[in-house]
Design a protein around this motif. Structure first.
Motif, PDB file in Angstrom:
ATOM      1  N   ASP A   1       0.848  -1.200   0.000  1.00 19.81           N
ATOM      2  CA  ASP A   1       0.000   0.000   0.000  1.00 19.81           C
ATOM      3  C   ASP A   1       0.873   1.236   0.000  1.00 19.81           C
ATOM      4  O   ASP A   1       1.865   1.302   0.721  1.00 19.81           O
ATOM      5  CB  ASP A   1      -0.899   0.046   1.243  1.00 19.81           C
ATOM      6  N   MET A   2       0.483   2.240  -0.798  1.00 17.04           N
ATOM      7  CA  MET A   2       1.246   3.484  -0.899  1.00 17.04           C
ATOM      8  C   MET A   2       0.297   4.672  -0.893  1.00 17.04           C
ATOM      9  O   MET A   2      -0.785   4.603  -1.487  1.00 17.04           O
ATOM     10  CB  MET A   2       2.050   3.513  -2.195  1.00 17.04           C
ATOM     11  N   ASP A   3       0.709   5.763  -0.251  1.00 10.24           N
ATOM     12  CA  ASP A   3      -0.030   7.013  -0.326  1.00 10.24           C
ATOM     13  C   ASP A   3       0.378   7.730  -1.602  1.00 10.24           C
ATOM     14  O   ASP A   3       1.578   7.854  -1.904  1.00 10.24           O
ATOM     15  CB  ASP A   3       0.276   7.905   0.883  1.00 10.24           C
ATOM     16  N   VAL A   4      -0.611   8.198  -2.371  1.00 12.76           N
ATOM     17  CA  VAL A   4      -0.354   8.869  -3.637  1.00 12.76           C
ATOM     18  C   VAL A   4      -1.247  10.099  -3.751  1.00 12.76           C
ATOM     19  O   VAL A   4      -2.171  10.289  -2.953  1.00 12.76           O
ATOM     20  CB  VAL A   4      -0.610   7.931  -4.844  1.00 12.76           C
ATOM     21  N   GLN A   5      -0.964  10.910  -4.742  1.00 11.32           N
ATOM     22  CA  GLN A   5      -1.833  12.014  -5.116  1.00 11.32           C
ATOM     23  C   GLN A   5      -2.426  11.697  -6.476  1.00 11.32           C
ATOM     24  O   GLN A   5      -1.707  11.228  -7.377  1.00 11.32           O
ATOM     25  CB  GLN A   5      -1.068  13.330  -5.184  1.00 11.32           C
ATOM     26  N   VAL A   6      -3.714  11.965  -6.621  1.00 15.10           N
ATOM     27  CA  VAL A   6      -4.413  11.687  -7.866  1.00 15.10           C
ATOM     28  C   VAL A   6      -5.053  12.977  -8.371  1.00 15.10           C
ATOM     29  O   VAL A   6      -5.614  13.745  -7.593  1.00 15.10           O
ATOM     30  CB  VAL A   6      -5.499  10.607  -7.666  1.00 15.10           C
ATOM     31  N   ARG A   7      -4.936  13.194  -9.648  1.00 17.56           N
ATOM     32  CA  ARG A   7      -5.591  14.315 -10.312  1.00 17.56           C
ATOM     33  C   ARG A   7      -5.910  13.878 -11.721  1.00 17.56           C
ATOM     34  O   ARG A   7      -5.545  12.762 -12.124  1.00 17.56           O
ATOM     35  CB  ARG A   7      -4.692  15.556 -10.297  1.00 17.56           C
TER      36      ARG A   7
ATOM     37  N   VAL B   1      -1.351   9.903 -11.578  1.00 18.17           N
ATOM     38  CA  VAL B   1      -0.949   9.477 -10.242  1.00 18.17           C
ATOM     39  C   VAL B   1       0.475   9.959  -9.995  1.00 18.17           C
ATOM     40  O   VAL B   1       1.358   9.770 -10.835  1.00 18.17           O
ATOM     41  CB  VAL B   1      -1.035   7.942 -10.104  1.00 18.17           C
ATOM     42  N   ARG B   2       0.688  10.575  -8.832  1.00 15.65           N
ATOM     43  CA  ARG B   2       2.017  11.026  -8.424  1.00 15.65           C
ATOM     44  C   ARG B   2       2.348  10.341  -7.110  1.00 15.65           C
ATOM     45  O   ARG B   2       1.622  10.455  -6.140  1.00 15.65           O
ATOM     46  CB  ARG B   2       2.036  12.542  -8.260  1.00 15.65           C
ATOM     47  N   MET B   3       3.485   9.637  -7.090  1.00  9.78           N
ATOM     48  CA  MET B   3       3.886   8.872  -5.916  1.00  9.78           C
ATOM     49  C   MET B   3       5.010   9.578  -5.177  1.00  9.78           C
ATOM     50  O   MET B   3       5.653  10.476  -5.714  1.00  9.78           O
ATOM     51  CB  MET B   3       4.342   7.493  -6.360  1.00  9.78           C
ATOM     52  N   ALA B   4       5.265   9.141  -3.961  1.00 15.83           N
ATOM     53  CA  ALA B   4       6.401   9.653  -3.196  1.00 15.83           C
ATOM     54  C   ALA B   4       7.693   9.236  -3.894  1.00 15.83           C
ATOM     55  O   ALA B   4       7.719   8.269  -4.666  1.00 15.83           O
ATOM     56  CB  ALA B   4       6.364   9.112  -1.766  1.00 15.83           C
TER      57      ALA B   4
END
Length: 182
Positions: free
Chosen positions: A42-48, A66-69
């Motif tokens: 599981d990973m925290d991501v930003q979605v737009r 999707v932009r990941m760390a």
């Protein structure tokens, strides 16, 4: 991919607006927090939504970005668009990137994944890599400028030309196409 219900509703509303306008303005597009699960990771991501003009005329939804760390990747990608495969255009884009990489040129990454968002099946999607701060080091290049060929000026010029009440030749390409430095 898991988003809060309110966040997913917001993304869907912006997707419908982009579908209607055939363009996603960056000013309308805000990132929302999401949780991406692949296998048992599981990973925290930003979605737009993907900025810019429509890339697939037959798509039922606007592509998600999707932009990941920095430390996380999915199929070696940190920033990517999830584009439903509805025709050969997306596959040709992937083949083009593979050929560029095979010839030793800078190429964006790509991958394939079966995607669900909040239990809604999006089907088989292409994961198309995007430019970002990680691209030059990933390709073995040092620090330096990255050129971005931006189609927003072309889009606005085309819209302005379509809204005219008189006929004339379109402006030369050099008048509306630029390559700003990032």
């Amino acid at each position: 991919l898991h988003l809060a219900p309110a966040a997913w509703d917001s993304v869907e509303a912006r997707s419908q607006r982009a579908q209607r306008d055939r363009y996603m303005e960056p000013e309308w597009n805000t990132a929302v927090a999401a949780r991406l699960t692949t296998g048992d990771h599981d990973m925290d991501v930003q979605v737009r939504l993907r900025d810019g003009a429509m890339i697939a005329a037959r798509s039922s939804s606007w592509p998600l970005q999707v932009r990941m760390a920095i430390a996380d990747t999915v199929q070696t990608l940190r920033v990517f668009d999830m584009v439903p495969i509805n025709g050969p255009g997306v596959l040709w884009s992937m083949i083009y990137q593979a050929v560029l990489a095979d010839l030793g040129h800078t190429a964006l990454g790509w991958g394939l994944a079966e995607v669900t968002v909040n239990d809604r099946d999006l089907g088989l999607c292409a994961l198309l890599g995007r430019t970002g701060t990680g691209l030059p080091p990933d390709q073995g290049y040092g620090k330096g400028p990255v050129l971005l060929f931006d189609d927003r000026l072309y889009w606005h010029a085309s819209m302005a030309m379509a809204g005219r009440t008189f006929t004339s030749s379109p402006p030369p390409q050099g008048d509306w196409l630029v390559a700003p430095l990032l």
